[in-house]
Design a protein around this motif. Structure first.
Motif, mmCIF file in Angstrom:
data_model
loop_
_atom_site.group_PDB
_atom_site.id
_atom_site.type_symbol
_atom_site.label_atom_id
_atom_site.label_comp_id
_atom_site.label_asym_id
_atom_site.label_seq_id
_atom_site.Cartn_x
_atom_site.Cartn_y
_atom_site.Cartn_z
ATOM 1 N N ARG A 279 52.766 41.368 65.850
ATOM 2 C CA ARG A 279 51.984 43.337 66.294
ATOM 3 C C ARG A 279 50.450 42.643 66.507
ATOM 4 N N PHE A 280 50.261 41.036 66.246
ATOM 5 C CA PHE A 280 49.230 41.274 65.720
ATOM 6 C C PHE A 280 47.591 40.861 66.351
ATOM 7 N N LEU A 281 48.008 41.019 67.623
ATOM 8 C CA LEU A 281 47.213 41.099 68.916
ATOM 9 C C LEU A 281 48.168 42.853 69.557
ATOM 10 N N ARG A 282 46.864 43.728 69.491
ATOM 11 C CA ARG A 282 47.053 45.160 70.429
ATOM 12 C C ARG A 282 47.563 44.793 71.533
ATOM 13 N N HIS A 283 48.039 43.425 72.191
ATOM 14 C CA HIS A 283 47.925 43.660 74.008
ATOM 15 C C HIS A 283 47.589 43.143 74.637
ATOM 16 N N ASP A 284 48.392 42.788 75.793
ATOM 17 C CA ASP A 284 48.593 41.305 76.837
ATOM 18 C C ASP A 284 47.192 40.669 76.150
ATOM 19 N N ILE A 285 47.490 39.461 75.921
ATOM 20 C CA ILE A 285 46.441 38.592 76.034
ATOM 21 C C ILE A 285 46.451 38.307 77.697
ATOM 22 N N PRO A 286 45.535 37.744 78.426
ATOM 23 C CA PRO A 286 44.911 37.771 79.949
ATOM 24 C C PRO A 286 45.538 36.216 79.772
ATOM 25 N N THR A 287 45.893 36.190 81.517
ATOM 26 C CA THR A 287 46.569 35.151 82.119
ATOM 27 C C THR A 287 45.194 34.105 83.282
ATOM 28 N N ASP A 288 44.540 35.314 83.448
ATOM 29 C CA ASP A 288 43.783 34.545 84.133
ATOM 30 C C ASP A 288 42.721 33.547 83.393
ATOM 31 N N GLY A 289 41.531 32.879 83.969
ATOM 32 C CA GLY A 289 40.587 32.135 83.760
ATOM 33 C C GLY A 289 41.199 31.614 83.036
ATOM 34 N N GLU A 301 38.922 40.359 68.497
ATOM 35 C CA GLU A 301 38.139 41.503 69.302
ATOM 36 C C GLU A 301 39.646 42.883 69.961
ATOM 37 N N ASP A 302 41.268 42.169 70.062
ATOM 38 C CA ASP A 302 41.990 42.644 69.881
ATOM 39 C C ASP A 302 42.903 42.668 68.874
ATOM 40 N N ALA A 303 42.676 42.002 67.688
ATOM 41 C CA ALA A 303 43.621 41.860 66.566
ATOM 42 C C ALA A 303 43.728 43.803 66.156
ATOM 43 N N ILE A 304 44.964 43.560 65.265
ATOM 44 C CA ILE A 304 44.514 44.888 63.969
ATOM 45 C C ILE A 304 43.184 44.536 62.783
ATOM 46 N N ALA A 305 43.345 45.391 62.342
ATOM 47 C CA ALA A 305 42.280 45.912 61.269
ATOM 48 C C ALA A 305 43.267 44.985 59.754
ATOM 49 N N SER A 306 44.135 43.794 60.017
ATOM 50 C CA SER A 306 44.222 43.466 58.453
ATOM 51 C C SER A 306 43.702 42.962 57.620
ATOM 52 N N PRO A 307 44.455 43.516 56.422
ATOM 53 C CA PRO A 307 43.909 43.349 55.229
ATOM 54 C C PRO A 307 43.370 41.862 55.075
ATOM 55 N N THR A 308 43.225 40.749 56.074
ATOM 56 C CA THR A 308 42.739 39.615 56.181
ATOM 57 C C THR A 308 41.911 39.165 56.341
ATOM 58 N N ARG A 309 41.088 40.408 57.366
ATOM 59 C CA ARG A 309 40.052 40.243 58.098
ATOM 60 C C ARG A 309 39.061 40.653 57.426
ATOM 61 N N TYR A 310 37.775 40.756 58.111
ATOM 62 C CA TYR A 310 36.149 41.135 56.829
ATOM 63 C C TYR A 310 36.315 42.166 57.958
ATOM 64 N N ILE A 311 36.193 43.777 57.158
ATOM 65 C CA ILE A 311 36.043 44.826 58.521
ATOM 66 C C ILE A 311 34.094 44.727 57.930
ATOM 67 N N ASP A 312 33.851 44.279 59.727
ATOM 68 C CA ASP A 312 32.218 44.501 58.989
ATOM 69 C C ASP A 312 31.873 46.249 59.703
#
Lengths: 393, 421
Positions: A279-289, A301-312
């Motif tokens: 569930r690290f990514l909140r939504h589907d990843i687009p398949t186009d582009g 831009e879609d990751a959860i606020a894991s404690p391993t990420r710097y919350i800036d």
């Protein structure tokens, strides 16, 4: 494995438990009989599984050992004040359990996992060993550009270890495959939130953990079958339990017995941090582009606020408050592994946010090989009782 | 009696902390940042004053304040399991933010998080961000997981400097980025770095004129803190070098807490930071045995210069990037093993010791593996002791002394052929 043959969710979960507790990774060995690609283990939290899959590799979630693994050599690598997961992981590497793996990825979780990547490199020369340095700058043209180059390098390393060359269309298909898998996980979490008695966390955990040691297509069958069986189980009914979020257990996992203990102590776990890669990514990843760019942007831009990420930018703890609200939780259990820097350094900041909003909480520490839960049972039981008491007022 | 260089350093520090204490009157602004991956030349080029929380924490340890500060932080909910530098810093802040010289430190005008070689730094500044309402900027320095600096890593750091760090420094300081000024500072850095390396390498002499660990932490002071890139640092290192040159000529041993060491019995390399709460006692345990530390990895935590790196004024941002990525705790474990093995050989050491500190996973996780690997490579004995940075609860003098005595006995035994008998 024919998951469709199971007729009850508890039987299916019991088989899933058996599978994930087999540290010799039988499903990986089975996969290798018919596949020429590399099997690549990865440490918890997040790796771009889609990229591995698209190049013919099998991503395998490695979450250390549990309460049933005797540590013989692993303790010789770590001092007493370092968490347990690296010692069980190295134990499994040295005792041959992971000899079916052609490589290991170590995502940037903390300094312990980072340094484990160096030990692994020295202990297992010739294997693919990579420290996955995910960016802590989340702008597309800074951290994003760096991460893309990291993924391109990973892609080349996969080829050097038996993977297929990068193929844009293959990556699109793999993204779609993992999107389907993640959607099922989200659906199970939604069902557990709505009707937690149907989806005991001690079962869901086994299903999700087994999902990380089988090919993704099999995982999807497993998740779908469990969803069907749990959703239609007629012998399960609501109990007077407190709804709680269990947070802090994103890397070293709690023993299954601890999760069962919390449930028996009167808690419905309606939201958690377990096995975050699902569930690290909140939504589907687009398949186009450009699919590689889509992986990058999803991480940024879609990751959860894991404690391993710097919350800036956001306020610390806001994400947890949102999860409390969205899951209808009445309280929070902080369950962090002993000596886990990301979890324990976060805790004072997150507690402050909870207290500001009047959300009840309690905290304890565990180790993946812990076997005594009486104290935690009493603590969680008292916490659950107090929540029920307050909610009546 | 202190040497000229010691007096000079003392004055430099007193002046710096004096300026920090007077910022309300003078209007000078301060930047909180870390030692590994510090951007001192850049900070000073904007006339900003660096404040280094780890230095404050270690000074609190040496002044006997850290126990109280850690207790304050733990009462606020900080776990007993986590880094004691962080807790000492938080406790100091909550107790009035009085710095090492007894003067109050200013609140930061800018938080500059150099995320170099230590995950805890991220959390530390998330905590500070909650306390101070000032701008914050983060420089993510990629880890040398593959044992090398790639062009991709360098580009990432340079672009962060160019597009995030520098613009915010301009905003906070009210000054435009002056690359010529930065280049001048970098040229001064390189000069001082030459002399620092000379001083550290003087330990190859027999007897060693310096102790490269306990004495070394004083020698790295100006370079690792607020003075790299200044004429003051150049003068300090010239003065220090002259003193050490004289010691070499006179074949004198290093200074210790009890005066000059006259009989060098053991030469050892040390990995890991020292304990600060019992620093003098710890040092004496070595000196009393006639043991001299001839090389240490801790003195590379704020920059590795003895493999040839120097700040290069011709490529100012690129050189800052390379400096950051090259700091000791940003090296992979295989690189650390190689460095230690090289030190043992090059410095003619009898063996090496690891002081494993509970607080610092960046250093400590993997040290038992390092111990075996280095022993295998160099065939000389390794020793392992445990303590902490600034939490006095984790310094057990009798245990450490026993281990050190056993270790030195082991070296004696090896010398007399006992080990192979």
């Amino acid at each position: 494995m024919s998951w469709d043959a199971f007729r009850s969710p508890s039987e299916l979960a019991a088989r899933a438990e058996e599978l994930y507790r087999d540290y010799r990774l039988p499903a990986v060995r089975e996969w290798k009989k018919t596949s020429s690609g590399p099997a690549v283990g990865y440490m918890p939290i997040y790796v771009p599984r889609e990229l591995l899959h698209s190049q013919g590799a099998l991503p395998v979630g490695i979450l250390g050992g549990g309460d049933d693994l005797e540590i013989i050599r692993g303790d010789a690598f770590y001092q007493s004040y370092i968490c347990h997961i690296p010692r069980s992981t190295i134990e499994l590497g040295l005792n041959g359990s992971f000899d079916c793996l052609d490589g290991m990825l170590f995502p940037a979780i903390c300094d312990v996992i980072r340094n484990l990547s160096g030990i692994w490199r020295m202990q297992f020369p010739g294997k693919l060993v990579r420290y996955l340095d995910v960016p802590q700058d989340f702008d597309r043209d800074l951290g994003g550009a760096f991460y893309r180059r990291e993924l391109e390098e990973l892609s080349r390393e996969l080829v050097a270890h038996g993977g297929k060359p990068y193929d844009k269309e293959a990556l699109r298909r793999s993204i779609a495959t993992f999107n389907e898998n993640r959607a099922l996980v989200r659906d199970l979490y939604a069902l557990r939130q709505a009707e937690p008695w149907r989806v005991p966390t001690s079962e869901l955990y086994c299903v999700l953990r087994a999902s990380l040691v089988v090919p993704v297509q099999e995982s999807t069958v497993l998740l779908r079958r469990y969803r069907l069986l749990a959703g239609s189980a007629s012998d399960r009914s609501p109990m007077d339990q407190a709804r709680v979020v269990f947070t802090g257990a994103f890397c070293e996992q709690p023993p299954l017995g601890l999760i069962k203990t919390l449930e028996r102590a009167g808690c419905y776990i309606v939201e958690d941090d377990f096995l975050q890669v699902h569930r690290f990514l909140r939504h589907d990843i687009p398949t186009d582009g450009d699919p590689l760019e889509n992986l990058v942007v999803a991480f940024l831009e879609d990751a959860i606020a894991s404690p391993t990420r710097y919350i800036d930018r956001d306020e610390k703890g806001r994400d947890l408050l949102e999860r409390v609200a969205a899951s209808g939780a009445e309280g929070v259990l902080f369950g962090a592994p002993s000596f886990c820097d990301p979890a324990l350094l976060d805790q004072p900041m997150v507690v402050k946010a909870l207290e500001r909003e009047g959300v009840p909480w309690t905290a304890f520490k565990y180790s993946e090989n812990g076997g005594q839960f009486q104290v935690i049972r009493e603590q969680a039981g008292t916490f659950a009782d107090s929540i029920k008491l307050w909610s009546e007022v | 009696m202190k040497d000229t260089s010691q007096l000079r350093q003392k004055k430099m520090l007193a002046d710096h902390f004096g300026r920090l204490a007077r910022t309300e009157e003078t209007g000078e602004k301060s930047v909180y940042t870390f030692v590994p991956g510090n951007l001192t030349e850049l900070i000073l080029s904007f006339d900003l004053l660096p404040v280094l929380p780890e230095i404050n924490a270690l000074q609190s340890g040496m002044r006997g304040k850290s126990r109280e500060y850690i207790a304050v932080a733990e009462r606020l909910g900080h776990s007993e399991d986590v880094c004691t530098y962080v807790k000492s810093d938080i406790g100091m802040m909550k107790s009035g933010n009085v710095g090492p010289t007894g003067e109050r430190l200013p609140a930061p005008s800018l938080l500059l998080l150099s995320y170099t070689g230590c995950f805890t730094f991220l959390k530390w500044f998330e905590l500070l961000k909650e306390e101070y309402h000032c701008p914050i900027v983060m420089l993510h320095v990629p880890y040398q997981g593959d044992g090398k600096i790639t062009e991709s890593m360098r580009t990432y750091v340079v672009e962060q400097l160019r597009r995030k760090v520098i613009p915010l420094m301009e905003e906070v300081s009210g000054r435009a980025y002056d690359e010529d000024r930065l280049k001048e500072a970098l040229a001064l850095s390189a000069k001082a770095e030459d002399d620092l390396v000379w001083v550290l390498e003087s330990a190859k002499n027999r007897p060693s004129p310096i102790d490269a660990y306990f004495g070394g932490v004083y020698y790295i002071g100006p370079m690792f803190s607020a003075f790299r890139g200044t004429q003051g640092a150049v003068d300090y290192y010239q003065s220090l070098r002259s003193e050490i040159e004289q010691r070499v000529r006179e074949r004198r041993g290093p200074l210790t807490p009890d005066g000059e060491l006259e009989n060098e019995r053991y030469r050892v390399v040390v990995e890991g930071p020292p304990n600060w709460t019992s620093f003098r006692e710890f040092w004496k345990m070595f000196a009393d045995e006639g043991a001299v530390v001839v090389a240490s990895t801790y003195t590379k935590v704020g920059g590795v210069y003895d493999t040839g790196f120097r700040h290069d004024p011709e490529h100012p941002l690129e050189t800052l990037a390379d400096y950051c990525m090259g700091c000791y705790t940003n090296l992979s474990l295989p690189q650390r093993v190689s460095m230690l093995a090289r030190y043992v050989t090059d410095y003619g050491a009898d063996g090496f010791l690891i002081n494993s500190v509970k607080s610092c996973n960046s250093f400590s996780a993997g040290q038992l593996h390092i111990l075996r690997e280095v022993e295998n490579r160099v065939g000389r004995p390794g020793g392992f002791i445990e303590s902490d940075l600034v939490d006095p609860r984790y310094f057990s003098a009798s245990n450490i002394k026993n281990r050190l005595e056993s270790y030195f006995q082991m070296i004696e035994q090896k010398r007399s052929g006992g080990a192979s008998a």
